[in-house]
Design an enzyme around this catalytic site. Structure first.
Site, mmCIF file in Angstrom:
data_model
loop_
_atom_site.group_PDB
_atom_site.id
_atom_site.type_symbol
_atom_site.label_atom_id
_atom_site.label_comp_id
_atom_site.label_asym_id
_atom_site.label_seq_id
_atom_site.Cartn_x
_atom_site.Cartn_y
_atom_site.Cartn_z
ATOM 1 N N GLU A 73 1.092 -5.982 13.235
ATOM 2 C CA GLU A 73 -0.064 -6.255 14.093
ATOM 3 C C GLU A 73 -0.527 -7.705 13.956
ATOM 4 O O GLU A 73 -0.987 -8.305 14.917
ATOM 5 C CB GLU A 73 -1.220 -5.297 13.779
ATOM 6 C CG GLU A 73 -2.329 -5.369 14.811
ATOM 7 C CD GLU A 73 -3.563 -4.533 14.471
ATOM 8 O OE1 GLU A 73 -3.627 -3.922 13.397
ATOM 9 O OE2 GLU A 73 -4.491 -4.533 15.300
ATOM 10 N N ARG A 90 0.826 -1.219 0.000
ATOM 11 C CA ARG A 90 0.000 0.000 0.000
ATOM 12 C C ARG A 90 0.852 1.259 0.000
ATOM 13 O O ARG A 90 0.440 2.299 -0.517
ATOM 14 C CB ARG A 90 -0.958 -0.032 1.197
ATOM 15 C CG ARG A 90 -2.002 -1.129 1.053
ATOM 16 C CD ARG A 90 -2.798 -1.284 2.325
ATOM 17 N NE ARG A 90 -2.508 -2.520 3.016
ATOM 18 C CZ ARG A 90 -2.766 -2.739 4.292
ATOM 19 N NH1 ARG A 90 -3.302 -1.787 5.023
ATOM 20 N NH2 ARG A 90 -2.475 -3.895 4.846
HETATM 21 O O1 LIG Z 1 2.620 -0.879 12.131
HETATM 22 P P1 LIG Z 1 2.546 -2.346 11.812
HETATM 23 O O2 LIG Z 1 1.952 -3.185 12.910
HETATM 24 O O3 LIG Z 1 3.903 -2.858 11.394
HETATM 25 O O4 LIG Z 1 1.563 -2.519 10.577
HETATM 26 C C1 LIG Z 1 1.514 -1.650 9.477
HETATM 27 C C2 LIG Z 1 1.769 -2.327 8.176
HETATM 28 O O5 LIG Z 1 0.758 -3.323 7.928
HETATM 29 C C3 LIG Z 1 0.238 -3.136 6.620
HETATM 30 O O6 LIG Z 1 0.962 -3.795 5.643
HETATM 31 P P2 LIG Z 1 0.859 -5.358 5.285
HETATM 32 O O7 LIG Z 1 2.073 -6.052 5.829
HETATM 33 O O8 LIG Z 1 -0.478 -5.900 5.677
HETATM 34 O O9 LIG Z 1 1.081 -5.368 3.715
HETATM 35 P P3 LIG Z 1 0.260 -4.949 2.414
HETATM 36 O O10 LIG Z 1 0.461 -3.453 2.241
HETATM 37 O O11 LIG Z 1 0.968 -5.725 1.352
HETATM 38 O O12 LIG Z 1 -1.194 -5.319 2.573
HETATM 39 C C4 LIG Z 1 0.346 -1.640 6.405
HETATM 40 O O13 LIG Z 1 0.267 -1.297 5.034
HETATM 41 C C5 LIG Z 1 1.688 -1.324 7.031
HETATM 42 O O14 LIG Z 1 2.760 -1.530 6.129
HETATM 43 N N1 LIG Z 2 -5.690 -2.843 11.551
HETATM 44 C C1 LIG Z 2 -5.040 -2.744 10.358
HETATM 45 N N2 LIG Z 2 -5.727 -2.427 9.240
HETATM 46 C C2 LIG Z 2 -5.081 -2.337 8.050
HETATM 47 N N3 LIG Z 2 -3.766 -2.563 7.910
HETATM 48 C C3 LIG Z 2 -3.056 -2.882 9.006
HETATM 49 N N4 LIG Z 2 -1.740 -3.145 9.182
HETATM 50 C C4 LIG Z 2 -1.559 -3.411 10.478
HETATM 51 N N5 LIG Z 2 -2.698 -3.341 11.168
HETATM 52 C C5 LIG Z 2 -3.655 -2.994 10.261
#
Ligand SMILES: O=P(O)(O)OC[C@H]1O[C@H](OP(=O)(O)OP(=O)(O)O)[C@H](O)[C@@H]1O
Ligand SMILES: Nc1ncnc2[nH]cnc12
Length: 181
Positions: free
Chosen positions: A101, A64
């Site tokens: 998370e 994202r």
């Molecule tokens: O602060 P944190 O607990 O580390 O979480 C935040 C991360 O989680 C999500 O990415 P995700 O790994 O789900 O990847 P994506 O963008 O490919 O869906 C979001 O886009 C952040 O990069």
């Molecule tokens: N609650 C949440 N929603 C979307 N992206 C996330 N990445 C980590 N936690 C998330």
């Protein structure tokens, strides 16, 4: 009282309960991305504090962070650095393990993606625990970059990510917060 910016962004984000795991309230930005006005406002607000500054690179975290970071890089006339999940980058990389998370993973960046002393802003959609952003800051600093700030559309303040990055000496900017996650 919420500002019109907060109202626009909060109402454009969809919440999916129990995704990808039970107990997680997933903040889905695909609805914001599909809303031209909300997408533009989010990007404009991320860019605004740095208009006129010389920022060498925007680093975006897969996946994202690529969408928002690419738009921010274009507006600031900066280069773009992809920080990717492991195994996706073709050249020599630096790698770091991190937790988020709802999981554990490893991310990588090309060794020549930033030069020592370059000013870099990290961009992602959301900060929750801050584990992902902390990993990205570590990679950037390992290669000598100066991380000017880390910018996110969404903060989940109860999960402590902002404080975690600030403890590393990183300036954090977020546009909206969901409390109680
Ligand atoms: O602060 P944190 O607990 O580390 O979480 C935040 C991360 O989680 C999500 O990415 P995700 O790994 O789900 O990847 P994506 O963008 O490919 O869906 C979001 O886009 C952040 O990069
Ligand atoms: N609650 C949440 N929603 C979307 N992206 C996330 N990445 C980590 N936690 C998330």
């Amino acid at each position: 009282m919420k500002s019109s910016l907060e109202e626009t962004l909060l109402s454009a984000i969809r919440t999916i309960p129990d995704y990808p795991r039970p107990g997680i309230l997933f903040r889905d930005i695909t609805t914001l991305l599909g809303n031209a006005r909300a997408f533009r406002r989010a990007v404009d607000e991320l860019v605004h504090p740095y208009a006129g500054a010389k920022i060498d690179k925007i680093a975006g975290i897969e996946a994202r962070g690529f969408i928002l970071g690419g738009a921010v890089a274009h507006q600031l006339s900066s280069g773009f650095v992809p920080i990717r999940k492991k195994g996706k980058l073709p050249h020599e990389t630096v790698r770091v393990a991190y937790s988020l998370e709802y999981g554990l993973d490893e991310m990588e960046m090309h060794v020549d993606a930033v030069a020592a002393g370059e000013k870099v802003i990290l961009v992602d959609d959301l900060i929750a625990t801050g584990g992902t952003a902390e990993g990205a800051v570590r990679l950037l600093r390992q290669m000598g970059a100066q991380v000017v700030a880390a910018c996110f559309v969404i903060d989940l303040p109860d999960l402590g990510g902002r404080a975690r990055l600030e403890a590393m000496g990183v300036e954090v900017r977020t546009l909206i917060a969901f409390e109680g996650d």
